[in-house]
Design an enzyme around this catalytic site. Sequence first.
Site, mmCIF file in Angstrom:
data_model
loop_
_atom_site.group_PDB
_atom_site.id
_atom_site.type_symbol
_atom_site.label_atom_id
_atom_site.label_comp_id
_atom_site.label_asym_id
_atom_site.label_seq_id
_atom_site.Cartn_x
_atom_site.Cartn_y
_atom_site.Cartn_z
ATOM 1 N N ASP A 27 0.833 -1.212 0.000
ATOM 2 C CA ASP A 27 0.000 0.000 0.000
ATOM 3 C C ASP A 27 0.866 1.260 0.000
ATOM 4 O O ASP A 27 0.347 2.375 -0.040
ATOM 5 C CB ASP A 27 -1.012 -0.011 1.153
ATOM 6 C CG ASP A 27 -0.367 -0.085 2.525
ATOM 7 O OD1 ASP A 27 0.868 -0.179 2.606
ATOM 8 O OD2 ASP A 27 -1.113 -0.030 3.525
ATOM 9 N N SER A 28 2.204 1.082 0.024
ATOM 10 C CA SER A 28 3.121 2.203 -0.188
ATOM 11 C C SER A 28 2.857 2.862 -1.541
ATOM 12 O O SER A 28 3.245 4.015 -1.760
ATOM 13 C CB SER A 28 4.570 1.722 -0.118
ATOM 14 O OG SER A 28 4.776 0.611 -0.978
ATOM 15 N N GLU A 80 -0.935 -5.838 8.683
ATOM 16 C CA GLU A 80 -0.020 -5.287 9.672
ATOM 17 C C GLU A 80 -0.515 -5.596 11.085
ATOM 18 O O GLU A 80 -1.715 -5.518 11.355
ATOM 19 C CB GLU A 80 0.076 -3.755 9.516
ATOM 20 C CG GLU A 80 0.751 -3.325 8.237
ATOM 21 C CD GLU A 80 0.986 -1.815 8.146
ATOM 22 O OE1 GLU A 80 0.752 -1.092 9.136
ATOM 23 O OE2 GLU A 80 1.402 -1.370 7.060
ATOM 24 N N LYS A 96 -1.274 -9.532 2.880
ATOM 25 C CA LYS A 96 -0.440 -9.118 4.028
ATOM 26 C C LYS A 96 -1.255 -8.207 4.929
ATOM 27 O O LYS A 96 -1.963 -7.327 4.423
ATOM 28 C CB LYS A 96 0.818 -8.383 3.549
ATOM 29 C CG LYS A 96 1.635 -7.792 4.693
ATOM 30 C CD LYS A 96 3.025 -7.370 4.260
ATOM 31 C CE LYS A 96 3.125 -6.007 3.647
ATOM 32 N NZ LYS A 96 2.663 -4.923 4.515
ATOM 33 N N GLU A 124 9.662 -4.557 9.958
ATOM 34 C CA GLU A 124 10.066 -3.241 9.436
ATOM 35 C C GLU A 124 10.573 -2.338 10.556
ATOM 36 O O GLU A 124 9.999 -2.284 11.648
ATOM 37 C CB GLU A 124 8.858 -2.585 8.744
ATOM 38 C CG GLU A 124 9.162 -1.175 8.253
ATOM 39 C CD GLU A 124 8.128 -0.612 7.284
ATOM 40 O OE1 GLU A 124 7.128 -1.291 6.982
ATOM 41 O OE2 GLU A 124 8.359 0.528 6.819
ATOM 42 N N ASP A 155 -1.115 -6.299 -0.326
ATOM 43 C CA ASP A 155 -1.242 -5.641 0.980
ATOM 44 C C ASP A 155 -2.692 -5.261 1.235
ATOM 45 O O ASP A 155 -3.339 -4.670 0.365
ATOM 46 C CB ASP A 155 -0.413 -4.342 0.917
ATOM 47 C CG ASP A 155 0.361 -4.063 2.166
ATOM 48 O OD1 ASP A 155 0.229 -4.814 3.130
ATOM 49 O OD2 ASP A 155 1.130 -3.077 2.146
HETATM 50 O O1 KIV Z 1 3.494 -1.133 1.565
HETATM 51 C C1 KIV Z 1 4.635 -1.606 1.457
HETATM 52 O O2 KIV Z 1 5.338 -1.392 0.465
HETATM 53 C C2 KIV Z 1 5.126 -2.441 2.541
HETATM 54 C C3 KIV Z 1 6.597 -2.635 2.631
HETATM 55 C C4 KIV Z 1 7.181 -1.416 3.246
HETATM 56 C C5 KIV Z 1 6.942 -3.861 3.367
HETATM 57 O O3 KIV Z 1 4.366 -2.873 3.357
#
Ligand code: KIV
Length: 243
Positions: free
Chosen positions: A24-25, A94, A92, A161, A63
């Site tokens: 989600d970056s 968090e 994924k 992280e 994510d």
């Molecule tokens: O969103 C993302 O790119 C991530 C990485 C920083 C692991 O979760």
Amino acid sequence: MITAYDALFARLFQESADILLVGDSLNMSFGGNPDTLSATMDQMIYHTHAVCKGAPDTFVICDMPFGTYIDEKTALHNALRVYQETRADAVKIEGGANKAHLVKYLVDNGIAVCGHIGLLPQSVRAEGGYKVKGKSEEEALSLIADAQAIEKAGAFIIVIEGVKADVAARVAQSISVPLIGIGAGNGVDGQVLVFSDMLGLYEPFVPKFVKQYMKGASVVKEAVASYANEVQSRAFPDENYVY
Ligand code: KIV
């Protein structure tokens, strides 16, 4: 592991990467937002679909954005969308021990789950910034407990992280699933970087842990400036580029 947000880059990364993470970056580097919190499920599905098309034989993790796994039913509904609307292999989420029940619920319902512990970008507003973890023995023990809880819940891999390197190495030793670090030193089992960071394309902020393997922003700017100059001078297109 490296992030990818579209078919174009996924195709380029597939030769070297074991896993592509549609992080989600993308809400920051591609969406232009200050953090990841406004990413939506629709956006993640659009980008994950594209990544899977670009790299059809590579393992892809999608994510789950902020708020999309707030409880078990919501998490399963959104994770099922990922499986139904893309060809991603896993999702994924968090969080550590406090999210173990969600990991278990998803895994029990047939979803492969990647955990994410340590510095949690989706908690940036709640925590008042991006805070490196593992600075005290208490935090170290809490990270180990987080990793063990989500491994026990069924996570097949865990991202860690923004954690002190020695502590991340201890976390890796405390579990048997692979621990993938980002800003967590080399005592873990693998690494992940955001591709726009490691290619030097994202200029607003370069975290300390990011190694830029090329100066992408300068390369792109120089190329586009050359193009603009040649268009203005009519050097482009010359006889090589016309029908
Ligand atoms: O969103 C993302 O790119 C991530 C990485 C920083 C692991 O979760």
